[in-house]
Design an enzyme around this catalytic site. Structure first.
Site, mmCIF file in Angstrom:
data_model
loop_
_atom_site.group_PDB
_atom_site.id
_atom_site.type_symbol
_atom_site.label_atom_id
_atom_site.label_comp_id
_atom_site.label_asym_id
_atom_site.label_seq_id
_atom_site.Cartn_x
_atom_site.Cartn_y
_atom_site.Cartn_z
ATOM 1 N N ASP A 1 0.837 -1.200 0.000
ATOM 2 C CA ASP A 1 0.000 0.000 0.000
ATOM 3 C C ASP A 1 0.876 1.255 0.000
ATOM 4 O O ASP A 1 0.598 2.229 -0.705
ATOM 5 C CB ASP A 1 -0.905 -0.027 1.225
ATOM 6 C CG ASP A 1 -1.753 1.223 1.352
ATOM 7 O OD1 ASP A 1 -2.552 1.503 0.449
ATOM 8 O OD2 ASP A 1 -1.608 1.937 2.363
ATOM 9 N N GLU B 1 -2.003 -5.251 -3.663
ATOM 10 C CA GLU B 1 -1.025 -4.496 -2.873
ATOM 11 C C GLU B 1 0.102 -5.407 -2.392
ATOM 12 O O GLU B 1 1.279 -5.010 -2.391
ATOM 13 C CB GLU B 1 -1.715 -3.833 -1.685
ATOM 14 C CG GLU B 1 -2.652 -2.700 -2.093
ATOM 15 C CD GLU B 1 -3.487 -2.165 -0.945
ATOM 16 O OE1 GLU B 1 -4.079 -1.090 -1.112
ATOM 17 O OE2 GLU B 1 -3.562 -2.830 0.107
#
Length: 228
Positions: free
Chosen positions: A49, A121
Site C-alpha cells: 500500500d 497491494e
C-alpha cells in the site's frame, strides 16, 4: 523454488520475473489458508500500500507540475483506493491464483474487491522486496499509466462527488436505501437506490453495500450531469 504454471503465467501478465518465487506465493496467500509454515499476505499488503502510494504520488507530481495539493489529493485517492486496486487485479486475473481457505472460496472470495485489492497491494510489495523500488515502480506504472492519464481533475469517489453536487444545488445530502437483498448469507447481492431530494434516483447492485452505494451514486451522478 520454481513457480507453478499458473503462477508463472500470472508473473508474465504482471511483467516481473521473480528471483524469489516464495515472495509471490506469500503475496497471494490469504489468512484463511495460512499456517505457521505458510505465512499470509497481510504484512506484504501493508508494505505494498505504501509503495503504491509513493509511485502514484510521484507520477501525479511529475505529470502535472502546476497542480495544487487540493487537485492532486483527490486524483491520488481515486488511483490508490481499494476499488481501483481490485479493478487492476481483475485485468491480471489475480483472483484465479489467490490461495484461499475453503470458506472463502465458497463465499466467492476470488471475486471480492477487498481480497483482490489486498492481493494486488501484496504483489506490489513482493516485487519491491524481490527487486527493489525501480522494479516495483515499473510494474505499477505498467498497469496504472492509462488511469493516471485519464484521472479527472476533480476525481473523487462517486458518493463524495454526488454529495458535493447536491450541496452546490442547495439540496440535502443524498439518501441510500437498501431496496433488496438476495442470495445466500455467504454471497449476498445488495440492491441500493441513491435518492436526491429533488426526486431523481438511480439503482445499482453489488456484492457489498458499500460497492452498491458507490455504483448507485455514480449512476445518479451521470444522470444529473446529463440533465444539466
Amino acid at each position: 523454488m520454481k513457480l507453478s504454471a499458473d503462477l508463472d503465467a500470472f508473473a508474465r501478465r504482471l511483467g516481473h520475473r521473480f528471483q524469489g518465487p516464495d515472495l509471490l506465493i506469500r503475496a497471494l496467500t490469504h489468512p484463511s489458508i495460512a499456517t505457521p509454515s505458510r505465512p499470509d499476505n497481510q504484512r506484504l499488503e501493508f508494505l505494498g500500500d505504501r509503495v503504491l502510494g509513493l509511485v502514484i504520488a510521484e507520477a501525479l507530481f511529475q505529470a502535472d507540475r502546476e497542480a495544487s495539493e487540493g487537485t492532486l489529493a483527490p486524483r491520488f485517492n481515486a488511483l490508490v483506493r481499494k476499488e481501483t486496486c481490485a479493478e487492476i487485479a481483475r485485468t491480471l486475473d489475480l483472483g484465479s491464483v489467490l490461495k484461499l481457505g475453503r470458506s472463502e472460496m465458497m463465499s466467492g472470495g476470488r471475486r471480492k474487491d477487498a481480497l483482490l485489492a489486498d492481493g494486488m497491494e501484496a504483489v506490489i510489495a513482493a516485487v519491491y522486496l524481490d527487486a527493489g523500488f525501480e522494479a516495483a515502480r515499473a510494474v505499477v506504472l505498467a498497469h496504472w499509466t492509462d488511469r493516471i492519464a485519464a484521472v479527472e481533475d476533480d476525481a473523487r469517489d462517486p458518493k463524495s462527488a454526488l454529495q458535493e453536487w447536491a450541496q452546490a444545488q442547495g439540496q440535502t445530502p443524498p439518501d441510500y436505501v437498501e431496496t433488496q437483498r438476495e442470495g445466500p448469507d455467504h454471497a449476498p447481492v445488495f440492491t441500493i437506490e441513491a435518492r436526491l431530494s429533488d426526486g431523481r434516483s438511480a439503482v445499482a447492485q453489488a456484492g457489498s453495500k458499500r460497492q452498491a452505494e458507490q455504483l448507485a451514486a455514480q449512476a445518479l451522478l451521470e444522470k444529473v450531469r446529463a440533465d444539466e
